[in-house]
Motif scaffolding. Sequence first.
Motif, PDB file in Angstrom:
ATOM      1  N   MET A   1       0.895  -1.225   0.041  1.00  0.00           N
ATOM      2  CA  MET A   1      -0.045  -0.104   0.099  1.00  0.00           C
ATOM      3  C   MET A   1       0.783   1.202  -0.034  1.00  0.00           C
ATOM      4  O   MET A   1       0.385   2.317  -0.645  1.00  0.00           O
ATOM      5  CB  MET A   1      -0.911   0.007   1.145  1.00  0.00           C
TER       6      MET A   1
ATOM      7  N   ASN B   1       3.561   8.267  -8.427  1.00  0.00           N
ATOM      8  CA  ASN B   1       2.265   7.592  -8.677  1.00  0.00           C
ATOM      9  C   ASN B   1       1.147   8.909  -8.525  1.00  0.00           C
ATOM     10  O   ASN B   1       0.386   8.914  -9.526  1.00  0.00           O
ATOM     11  CB  ASN B   1       1.783   6.592  -7.688  1.00  0.00           C
ATOM     12  N   LEU B   2       1.350   9.572  -7.594  1.00  0.00           N
ATOM     13  CA  LEU B   2       0.385  10.682  -7.404  1.00  0.00           C
ATOM     14  C   LEU B   2       0.488  11.779  -8.642  1.00  0.00           C
ATOM     15  O   LEU B   2      -0.565  12.179  -9.025  1.00  0.00           O
ATOM     16  CB  LEU B   2       0.660  11.535  -6.025  1.00  0.00           C
ATOM     17  N   ARG B   3       1.628  11.995  -9.054  1.00  0.00           N
ATOM     18  CA  ARG B   3       2.111  12.764 -10.250  1.00  0.00           C
ATOM     19  C   ARG B   3       1.658  12.205 -11.460  1.00  0.00           C
ATOM     20  O   ARG B   3       0.849  13.090 -12.065  1.00  0.00           O
ATOM     21  CB  ARG B   3       3.653  12.915 -10.222  1.00  0.00           C
TER      22      ARG B   3
ATOM     23  N   ILE C   1      -5.528   5.325 -20.395  1.00  0.00           N
ATOM     24  CA  ILE C   1      -6.455   5.478 -19.337  1.00  0.00           C
ATOM     25  C   ILE C   1      -7.054   6.699 -19.353  1.00  0.00           C
ATOM     26  O   ILE C   1      -8.292   7.030 -19.564  1.00  0.00           O
ATOM     27  CB  ILE C   1      -5.713   5.467 -17.928  1.00  0.00           C
TER      28      ILE C   1
ATOM     29  N   LEU D   1     -11.264   7.463 -20.185  1.00  0.00           N
ATOM     30  CA  LEU D   1     -11.938   8.263 -19.071  1.00  0.00           C
ATOM     31  C   LEU D   1     -12.749   9.531 -19.783  1.00  0.00           C
ATOM     32  O   LEU D   1     -13.890   9.483 -19.366  1.00  0.00           O
ATOM     33  CB  LEU D   1     -11.067   9.034 -17.886  1.00  0.00           C
TER      34      LEU D   1
ATOM     35  N   ASN E   1       1.698   2.562  -3.425  1.00  0.00           N
ATOM     36  CA  ASN E   1       0.537   3.030  -4.214  1.00  0.00           C
ATOM     37  C   ASN E   1       0.470   4.543  -3.877  1.00  0.00           C
ATOM     38  O   ASN E   1      -0.006   5.326  -4.754  1.00  0.00           O
ATOM     39  CB  ASN E   1      -0.881   2.371  -3.893  1.00  0.00           C
ATOM     40  N   THR E   2       0.782   4.801  -2.624  1.00  0.00           N
ATOM     41  CA  THR E   2       0.620   6.259  -2.239  1.00  0.00           C
ATOM     42  C   THR E   2       1.912   6.911  -2.341  1.00  0.00           C
ATOM     43  O   THR E   2       1.791   8.219  -1.744  1.00  0.00           O
ATOM     44  CB  THR E   2       0.227   6.329  -0.605  1.00  0.00           C
TER      45      THR E   2
ATOM     46  N   THR F   1      -1.038  10.266 -11.538  1.00  0.00           N
ATOM     47  CA  THR F   1      -2.620  10.522 -11.436  1.00  0.00           C
ATOM     48  C   THR F   1      -2.928  12.059 -11.898  1.00  0.00           C
ATOM     49  O   THR F   1      -3.822  12.096 -12.638  1.00  0.00           O
ATOM     50  CB  THR F   1      -2.850  10.399  -9.762  1.00  0.00           C
ATOM     51  N   VAL F   2      -2.149  12.984 -11.450  1.00  0.00           N
ATOM     52  CA  VAL F   2      -2.598  14.095 -11.796  1.00  0.00           C
ATOM     53  C   VAL F   2      -2.440  14.619 -13.219  1.00  0.00           C
ATOM     54  O   VAL F   2      -3.207  15.227 -13.960  1.00  0.00           O
ATOM     55  CB  VAL F   2      -1.910  15.366 -10.979  1.00  0.00           C
ATOM     56  N   TYR F   3      -1.166  14.058 -13.988  1.00  0.00           N
ATOM     57  CA  TYR F   3      -1.070  14.193 -15.421  1.00  0.00           C
ATOM     58  C   TYR F   3      -2.209  13.332 -16.050  1.00  0.00           C
ATOM     59  O   TYR F   3      -2.493  13.944 -17.150  1.00  0.00           O
ATOM     60  CB  TYR F   3       0.255  13.541 -15.747  1.00  0.00           C
ATOM     61  N   CYS F   4      -2.751  12.516 -15.958  1.00  0.00           N
ATOM     62  CA  CYS F   4      -3.767  11.586 -16.420  1.00  0.00           C
ATOM     63  C   CYS F   4      -5.032  12.645 -16.360  1.00  0.00           C
ATOM     64  O   CYS F   4      -5.683  12.649 -17.526  1.00  0.00           O
ATOM     65  CB  CYS F   4      -4.060  10.370 -15.841  1.00  0.00           C
ATOM     66  N   ALA F   5      -5.364  13.204 -15.171  1.00  0.00           N
ATOM     67  CA  ALA F   5      -6.478  14.127 -15.113  1.00  0.00           C
ATOM     68  C   ALA F   5      -6.275  15.271 -16.040  1.00  0.00           C
ATOM     69  O   ALA F   5      -7.197  15.646 -16.802  1.00  0.00           O
ATOM     70  CB  ALA F   5      -6.752  14.765 -13.664  1.00  0.00           C
ATOM     71  N   LEU F   6      -5.002  15.648 -16.010  1.00  0.00           N
ATOM     72  CA  LEU F   6      -4.438  16.887 -16.839  1.00  0.00           C
ATOM     73  C   LEU F   6      -4.808  16.772 -18.207  1.00  0.00           C
ATOM     74  O   LEU F   6      -5.547  17.307 -19.059  1.00  0.00           O
ATOM     75  CB  LEU F   6      -3.176  17.423 -16.632  1.00  0.00           C
TER      76      LEU F   6
ATOM     77  N   THR G   1       5.143   9.180  -4.063  1.00  0.00           N
ATOM     78  CA  THR G   1       4.964  10.598  -4.766  1.00  0.00           C
ATOM     79  C   THR G   1       4.852  10.259  -6.297  1.00  0.00           C
ATOM     80  O   THR G   1       3.877  10.696  -6.918  1.00  0.00           O
ATOM     81  CB  THR G   1       6.257  11.486  -4.434  1.00  0.00           C
TER      82      THR G   1
END
Lengths: 252, 196
Positions: free
Chosen positions: B1, B9-11, B61, B65, B4-5, B13-18, B7
Amino acid sequence: MAGITFFHYIHKNTILHKMDCRLKLLCLILLSLSAGFATKWLHYFVIICIITLAIIIARLPIAALLKDMKFFAIIILIVFISNAFTIPGEQIPNFPISNVSIQGITAGLRFAGRLIIILMICTAITGTTSLMALKNAIEWLLRPIPFIPEVRIATIINLTFVLIPLIFDNYVEIISAQKSRCIQLNKNPIRRIRLITLPLLSQSLRRADEIAYAMESRCYSETRSSYIHKTNKIDWIILGTCLMILIFALFL
Amino acid sequence: MIKNTSTPNLRITVYCALFTALIIVGGYISIPIPIGPVPIALADFFVMLAGLFLGFKYGLISTTLYLVLGAIGLPVFAGGTAGLAVLFGPTGGFLFGYLFMVAFIGFISDKMKPAIPTYLLSLIVGNILLYSIGVPWLRIVMHFNWAEAFAVGFVPFIAGIVIKIAVAVTLSHKLLPPFKRTHAFSSMQQIDGGDE
């Protein structure tokens, strides 16, 4: 797009604001399906009436919303005109402009109606749902689907909603900065698109970096105690109404 | 776990959203044309860039989305439309074609070193993939013959495609090498390796 009320959460204390977000998302899906399947004018009329009622119940600022409609009114008008001129059919007798057919106008009106319905549904949903509630609901709805990291997907969707207005603002800023530098004198389309997309992309990437840093420094983590959803009778009644609209649009 | 949390991976995640957000905004910067049901949009431009910047997995991904958000009824497709009716309507082939395009461009971008010929090749083949799905779909849904389908679904866009590819290549030439050199990309590959 800067500073508009569309697709922004407006805090009020009404039935729609208190409604369970999972059911609200289901309502969104049902209503957009019925907008897609609607064929008769009566269908459009009923759906628009119901959503107007919902917006009134939610006490969203209708005057401000109508003012912001301008942005979409242009799109809707263009779609309507292009439909009216291109779809072949009977000519309207005694109409001054040729090439306009009755079928084209009906198709254009239909398309415009569908667009308006979708915009209204989204305004009603996003105006009454906070981003956090939306994220929790998406997370819950994705849970039964296997092989999907539902928390991460919910976070991505949430971040997307945060980023869209930021990117729009950025775009408007870049466009006005370049208009003030007489960009329209430059006739090379490659150069013009590049001059818009290069700053847009590099600034967006930097913004994404900043958001990542901000989340990190606030100890963002995917393991959190999950939100407890509660439903009440009114929520189910609203969902039932949406289901009835879908059945109405499909079979009547 | 803990992995998964962490750094990187978080970045990502943000790029995917961007990139999902950029594709959506690109759909709004679109101009409907009076010749047919396919508008000229910047959405496909950002799909190409998603492939180049995020690679196969994350590009896919973020494009998926985009389609999912449109399918459940948010007004994200070109010109503010949405819903399953659009997804399976005349222009649906182009929307599903995005998936194949981003998968191909992302795959090449993952495997090859960043260079102008690579970008050019992957973008051209990606676009051929997009239109080889979009045009037959348009033909079947609208009951056109081949000449009509090409006249409505391909010919009006040739100029747009050339411009978009040219811009995408110059943009990638400027922004991609520093992007891939940053911490984000090196960690992305570590994560990819760790998942296997």
